[in-house]
Design a protein around this motif. Sequence first.
Motif, PDB file in Angstrom:
ATOM      1  N   UNK A  85       8.586 -27.674  -7.651  1.00 50.97           N
ATOM      2  CA  UNK A  85       9.001 -28.276  -6.556  1.00 50.97           C
ATOM      3  C   UNK A  85       8.725 -27.334  -5.347  1.00 50.97           C
ATOM      4  N   UNK A  86       8.683 -26.253  -5.396  1.00 47.52           N
ATOM      5  CA  UNK A  86       8.631 -25.041  -4.438  1.00 47.52           C
ATOM      6  C   UNK A  86       8.231 -23.882  -5.051  1.00 47.52           C
ATOM      7  N   UNK A  87       7.196 -23.335  -4.409  1.00 46.24           N
ATOM      8  CA  UNK A  87       6.593 -21.958  -4.753  1.00 46.24           C
ATOM      9  C   UNK A  87       6.286 -21.137  -3.430  1.00 46.24           C
ATOM     10  N   UNK A  88       6.497 -19.824  -3.481  1.00 45.08           N
ATOM     11  CA  UNK A  88       6.195 -18.819  -2.725  1.00 45.08           C
ATOM     12  C   UNK A  88       5.367 -17.735  -3.367  1.00 45.08           C
ATOM     13  N   UNK A  89       4.330 -17.435  -2.427  1.00 47.60           N
ATOM     14  CA  UNK A  89       3.740 -16.239  -3.041  1.00 47.60           C
ATOM     15  C   UNK A  89       4.262 -14.902  -3.108  1.00 47.60           C
ATOM     16  N   UNK A  90       4.916 -14.709  -1.994  1.00 55.56           N
ATOM     17  CA  UNK A  90       5.782 -13.446  -2.226  1.00 55.56           C
ATOM     18  C   UNK A  90       7.245 -13.551  -1.566  1.00 55.56           C
ATOM     19  N   UNK A  91       7.998 -12.992  -2.269  1.00 52.09           N
ATOM     20  CA  UNK A  91       9.307 -12.854  -1.714  1.00 52.09           C
ATOM     21  C   UNK A  91      10.105 -11.546  -2.207  1.00 52.09           C
ATOM     22  N   UNK A  92      11.334 -11.340  -2.059  1.00 52.47           N
ATOM     23  CA  UNK A  92      12.214 -10.128  -2.455  1.00 52.47           C
ATOM     24  C   UNK A  92      11.295  -8.920  -1.841  1.00 52.47           C
ATOM     25  N   UNK A  93      10.979  -8.913  -0.475  1.00 51.79           N
ATOM     26  CA  UNK A  93      10.529  -7.560   0.042  1.00 51.79           C
ATOM     27  C   UNK A  93       9.083  -7.545  -0.682  1.00 51.79           C
ATOM     28  N   UNK A  94       8.456  -8.741  -0.756  1.00 49.47           N
ATOM     29  CA  UNK A  94       6.877  -8.619  -1.413  1.00 49.47           C
ATOM     30  C   UNK A  94       6.980  -8.019  -2.644  1.00 49.47           C
ATOM     31  N   UNK A  95       7.940  -8.091  -3.537  1.00 54.16           N
ATOM     32  CA  UNK A  95       7.947  -7.662  -5.037  1.00 54.16           C
ATOM     33  C   UNK A  95       7.769  -8.729  -5.815  1.00 54.16           C
ATOM     34  N   UNK A  96       8.009  -9.958  -5.563  1.00 51.90           N
ATOM     35  CA  UNK A  96       7.915 -10.957  -6.675  1.00 51.90           C
ATOM     36  C   UNK A  96       7.532 -12.147  -6.021  1.00 51.90           C
ATOM     37  N   UNK A  97       7.118 -13.151  -7.024  1.00 54.65           N
ATOM     38  CA  UNK A  97       6.837 -14.412  -6.470  1.00 54.65           C
ATOM     39  C   UNK A  97       7.988 -15.470  -7.079  1.00 54.65           C
ATOM     40  N   UNK A  98       8.321 -16.402  -6.207  1.00 56.18           N
ATOM     41  CA  UNK A  98       9.278 -17.396  -6.435  1.00 56.18           C
ATOM     42  C   UNK A  98       8.722 -18.752  -6.670  1.00 56.18           C
ATOM     43  N   UNK A  99       9.261 -19.395  -7.936  1.00 52.76           N
ATOM     44  CA  UNK A  99       9.000 -21.017  -8.033  1.00 52.76           C
ATOM     45  C   UNK A  99      10.516 -21.561  -8.533  1.00 52.76           C
ATOM     46  N   UNK A 100      10.475 -23.032  -8.170  1.00 52.21           N
ATOM     47  CA  UNK A 100      11.564 -23.452  -8.532  1.00 52.21           C
ATOM     48  C   UNK A 100      11.027 -24.925  -9.143  1.00 52.21           C
ATOM     49  N   UNK A 101      11.499 -25.129 -10.412  1.00 52.02           N
ATOM     50  CA  UNK A 101      10.752 -25.805 -11.357  1.00 52.02           C
ATOM     51  C   UNK A 101      11.789 -27.168 -11.738  1.00 52.02           C
ATOM     52  N   UNK A 102      11.458 -28.167 -11.611  1.00 56.43           N
ATOM     53  CA  UNK A 102      12.485 -29.251 -11.926  1.00 56.43           C
ATOM     54  C   UNK A 102      12.068 -30.007 -13.322  1.00 56.43           C
TER      55      UNK A 102
END
Length: 421
Positions: A85-102
């Motif tokens: 559903x959603x994805x970012x390449x960087x988050x958490x001060x550039x330390x991680x990637x995030x995704x939201x999977x349904x």
Amino acid sequence: MNKLILFLFFFSLISGVSAQFQPIEKESEVPEYKLPDALKTFNGKKIKNTKKWESKRRPELLNFFTQNMYGEVPGTLDISSVELVEKSTTTLNGKAERKQVDLSFKNNGKSLHFTILIYLPFTEGKKPVFLGYNFSGNHTITDDVNVIISEAWAPDYPALGIINNQLTEQSRGARADSWPVEKMIDAGFGLATIYYGEIDPDTDDFSDGVHPLLYVDDQQQPAENEWGAISAWAWGLSRAMDYFETDDNIDETKVIVFGHSRLGKTALWAGASDQRFAAVISNNSGCGGAALSKRRFGETIWRINRSFPYWFCKNFKNYSKNEEKLPVDQHELIALIAPRPVYVASAEEDLWADPKGEFLSAYFATPVYKLYGKDGIDQDEMPEVNHPIQNTVAYHIRTGGHAITTYDWEQYIKWATTFVK
Ligand code: GTR
């Protein structure tokens, strides 16, 4: 005179009855009890090796817990579709990637879906992950503005802005203290979390959540031996695992399932019933979790069945105020996780969850770990507060009350780094 005798008679009757209803809060009040030996079958045969444990004892224990406590999942329900559903390449001060999977499920003309929020570190290869439910929505575990707010039912909680059973923006980040995501990422672990209300709302209603998807004919609620809410929540964790097996960035052999309180009970049951989980952490899980039932300390089977009649299967009511008839106890639930690492944690002020009963479960599960040549808890005296014992079976009791804290997480991360990563 007769009146006095009558008065004394009724007084003793009433105080006797009310004493029965008072929770035990002192060690001196714990009744005598006899714990079943994890290494002896219901027929009294001694188990001497892992082969017999796996072919005889483990199956009979698993079957007992399934049929009489948490309840059987009455069928299979595979994922019908997966959507990123959603994805970012960087988050958490550039330390991680995030995704939201349904993940979606369909059966009986009914459907269910839930969203897994995943943070993964930028390390080489597949990542080990902590997997656990949250109590009030994925958006509560972090300030991250991109985390989607669940539309699922939630119990009203005006201080968190939860009114008319709907989660709102007001609670974004409200539980971040219990979720030190950056610490996990810095240690090379990912985090996957799900709002547990998306699998089954935490209320005494079997017409909602996942249960109806597996009803047969005009069934309205689970049968005596069928799944309560904890078993349904554990089912959801196993489906998250099904998804991890298809995700190239997640190491499905290194998924550590964890939970706090009722969700700690859930994590234990998920780990016991699904051997794909590499390790289990139960934080302050108490009655129906790590705590021994036969001690009757703090919350008892009767109380939990009265306050939360839908958490366990109906058969579990047979043991309300009847612990001596229970042919198992919770150390055997922990033993079902062997030889995989398991961490039981208590809090000093959390007497309702019976810290000593949680400790003793880890201690009495240890002989099963020893069969596999693994170390557990060798001492029957509780360790000092804030002095963890971290073997394959681990235990700590920390200062403070019923919560999952940064201290707890620091211990889990350290232990998981040794035993799982
Ligand atoms: C309490 C319940 C406990 C524990 C706790 C929680 O009310 O008596 O068994 O699960 O809730 O989940 O916070």
